[in-house]
Scaffold this motif. Structure first.
Motif, short mmCIF file in Angstrom:
data_model
loop_
_atom_site.label_atom_id
_atom_site.label_comp_id
_atom_site.label_asym_id
_atom_site.label_seq_id
_atom_site.Cartn_x
_atom_site.Cartn_y
_atom_site.Cartn_z
N ARG A 1 -32.70 1.86 34.27
CA ARG A 1 -32.86 1.82 32.67
C ARG A 1 -34.24 0.80 31.82
O ARG A 1 -34.11 -0.22 32.52
CB ARG A 1 -31.33 0.61 32.29
CG ARG A 1 -29.90 2.90 32.28
CD ARG A 1 -30.25 3.81 31.95
NE ARG A 1 -29.01 4.80 32.67
CZ ARG A 1 -28.72 4.94 33.75
NH1 ARG A 1 -29.72 5.20 34.40
NH2 ARG A 1 -27.57 5.92 33.46
N ALA A 2 -34.14 0.86 30.74
CA ALA A 2 -35.61 -0.13 30.28
C ALA A 2 -34.51 -0.98 29.62
O ALA A 2 -33.14 -0.79 28.59
CB ALA A 2 -36.45 0.52 28.96
N TYR A 3 -35.13 -2.24 29.47
CA TYR A 3 -34.73 -3.39 28.60
C TYR A 3 -34.79 -3.89 28.16
O TYR A 3 -36.57 -4.28 28.73
CB TYR A 3 -33.84 -4.04 29.79
CG TYR A 3 -32.06 -3.36 29.91
CD1 TYR A 3 -31.73 -3.41 29.04
CD2 TYR A 3 -32.15 -2.87 31.82
CE1 TYR A 3 -30.59 -2.64 29.09
CE2 TYR A 3 -30.51 -2.17 31.41
CZ TYR A 3 -29.51 -1.27 30.56
OH TYR A 3 -29.19 -1.15 30.77
N SER A 4 -35.64 -4.04 27.04
CA SER A 4 -36.28 -5.44 26.29
C SER A 4 -36.49 -6.81 26.95
O SER A 4 -35.57 -7.23 27.16
CB SER A 4 -36.20 -5.08 25.18
OG SER A 4 -36.37 -4.38 24.47
N THR B 1 -31.58 -8.78 27.68
CA THR B 1 -29.85 -9.13 26.83
C THR B 1 -29.33 -7.41 27.26
O THR B 1 -30.80 -7.14 26.35
CB THR B 1 -30.24 -9.83 25.41
OG1 THR B 1 -30.77 -10.66 25.80
CG2 THR B 1 -28.84 -10.07 24.73
N ILE B 2 -28.19 -7.07 26.88
CA ILE B 2 -27.77 -6.56 27.56
C ILE B 2 -26.44 -6.16 26.94
O ILE B 2 -25.84 -6.88 27.10
CB ILE B 2 -27.28 -5.74 28.64
CG1 ILE B 2 -29.04 -5.84 29.56
CG2 ILE B 2 -26.98 -4.22 28.98
CD1 ILE B 2 -28.81 -6.83 30.94
N LYS B 3 -26.71 -5.01 25.98
CA LYS B 3 -25.42 -4.44 25.14
C LYS B 3 -24.64 -4.03 25.70
O LYS B 3 -25.46 -2.04 26.45
CB LYS B 3 -25.54 -4.58 23.22
CG LYS B 3 -24.18 -4.29 23.39
CD LYS B 3 -24.65 -4.35 21.32
CE LYS B 3 -23.40 -3.66 20.56
NZ LYS B 3 -23.52 -3.55 19.37
N GLU C 1 -20.35 2.66 25.63
CA GLU C 1 -18.86 2.78 26.00
C GLU C 1 -19.05 4.65 27.13
O GLU C 1 -20.43 5.39 26.40
CB GLU C 1 -18.90 3.42 24.97
CG GLU C 1 -17.06 3.77 24.63
CD GLU C 1 -16.38 4.51 23.70
OE1 GLU C 1 -16.36 4.00 22.71
OE2 GLU C 1 -15.13 5.00 23.55
N GLY D 1 -21.07 4.45 29.03
CA GLY D 1 -22.97 3.71 29.67
C GLY D 1 -22.61 3.25 31.85
O GLY D 1 -22.28 2.36 32.00
N LYS D 2 -23.20 3.74 32.52
CA LYS D 2 -23.13 3.33 33.42
C LYS D 2 -24.21 1.95 33.60
O LYS D 2 -23.17 1.16 34.40
CB LYS D 2 -23.74 4.42 34.37
CG LYS D 2 -23.14 4.55 35.46
CD LYS D 2 -24.15 5.73 36.18
CE LYS D 2 -23.69 6.11 37.43
NZ LYS D 2 -23.94 7.13 37.97
N VAL D 3 -25.17 1.79 33.65
CA VAL D 3 -25.30 0.52 33.77
C VAL D 3 -25.28 -0.72 32.87
O VAL D 3 -24.91 -1.81 33.74
CB VAL D 3 -27.55 1.10 33.61
CG1 VAL D 3 -28.41 -0.18 34.08
CG2 VAL D 3 -28.01 1.79 35.51
N SER D 4 -25.20 0.07 31.70
CA SER D 4 -25.49 -1.77 30.65
C SER D 4 -23.57 -1.74 31.15
O SER D 4 -23.03 -2.80 31.11
CB SER D 4 -24.54 -1.27 28.81
OG SER D 4 -23.47 0.14 29.33
#
Ligand SMILES: Cc1cc2nc3c(=O)[nH]c(=O)nc-3n(C[C@H](O)[C@H](O)[C@H](O)COP(=O)(O)OP(=O)(O)OC[C@H]3O[C@@H](n4cnc5c(N)ncnc54)[C@H](O)[C@@H]3O)c2cc1C
Length: 117
Positions: free
Chosen positions: A60-63, A76-78, A81, A83-86
Motif C-alpha cells: 500500500r502507498a503511504y506518504s 503515519t497510518i490511519k 474500516e 482495511g487489511k494493511v492499515s
C-alpha cells in the motif's frame, strides 16, 4: 558511513519505533537492517510499503511524514474500516518486525511543484 536509497527493488526495513497519534492513527519509524541507509526524498512523496499478512505480501502507498535525509523513515497510518494493511499496522506491527519498501516516488511534491508564493 551512510548509503543512499537507489534502484527500484524493494528493500527490507525494520520497524524501530511505533507511536500512537490518535485512537485510530499510529506513526512508525523504519530503518534498514544495518541502519546505514539515508532516506532521501522530496517532501510530499510516498513509498509503497509491503507487509506480509497471512502469508501474502500486501503493498500500500503511504506518504512520508519524516524529514528528508534522516537515517529513518516515518509513516503515519490511519485505520480504514475493514482495511487489511492499515488495521494490521495499527493493531499488530511491532518494533522489531520487518517490512518491504520501494523507494520514494510521487511527482506531486514541494520540489517539482513549489508554492506560487
Ligand atoms: C499516494 C498515496 C499516499 C497515501 N498515504 C497515506 C498515508 O500517509 N496514511 C494513510 O493512512 N493512508 C495513506 N494512503 C492510503 C493507503 O494507501 C491505503 O489505501 C489505506 O491504508 C487502506 O489500505 P488497507 O489495506 O487498510 O485497506 P484495503 O484492504 O485496501 O481496503 C480499502 C477499503 O476497501 C474495502 N474493501 C476491501 N476489500 C473489499 C471487498 N472485497 N469488497 C468490498 N469492500 C472491500 C475495505 O473495507 C476498506 O474500506 C495513501 C494512498 C495513496 C494513493
Amino acid at each position: 558511513m551512510f548509503f543512499e536509497w537507489q534502484g527500484n527493488q524493494p528493500v527490507t526495513l525494520r520497524c524501530i519505533d511505533k507511536n500512537t497519534e490518535t485512537h485510530d492513527t499510529v506513526s512508525i519509524k523504519l530503518a534498514d537492517l544495518t541502519e546505514s541507509l539515508l532516506f532521501q526524498f522530496k517532501p510530499g512523496q510516498f513509498i509503497n510499503l509491503g507487509v506480509e499478512i497471512d502469508g501474502k505480501m500486501e503493498f500500500r502507498a503511504y506518504s512520508i511524514s519524516s524529514t528528508n535525509g534522516e537515517d529513518y523513515l516515518q509513516l503515519t497510518i490511519k485505520r480504514v474500516e475493514g482495511g487489511k494493511v492499515s488495521n494490521y499496522i495499527v493493531d499488530s506491527l511491532l518494533p522489531g518486525d520487518t517490512v518491504q519498501a520501494l523507494p520514494p516516488t510521487g511527482d506531486f511534491n514541494c520540489i517539482d511543484h513549489p508554492p506560487a508564493t
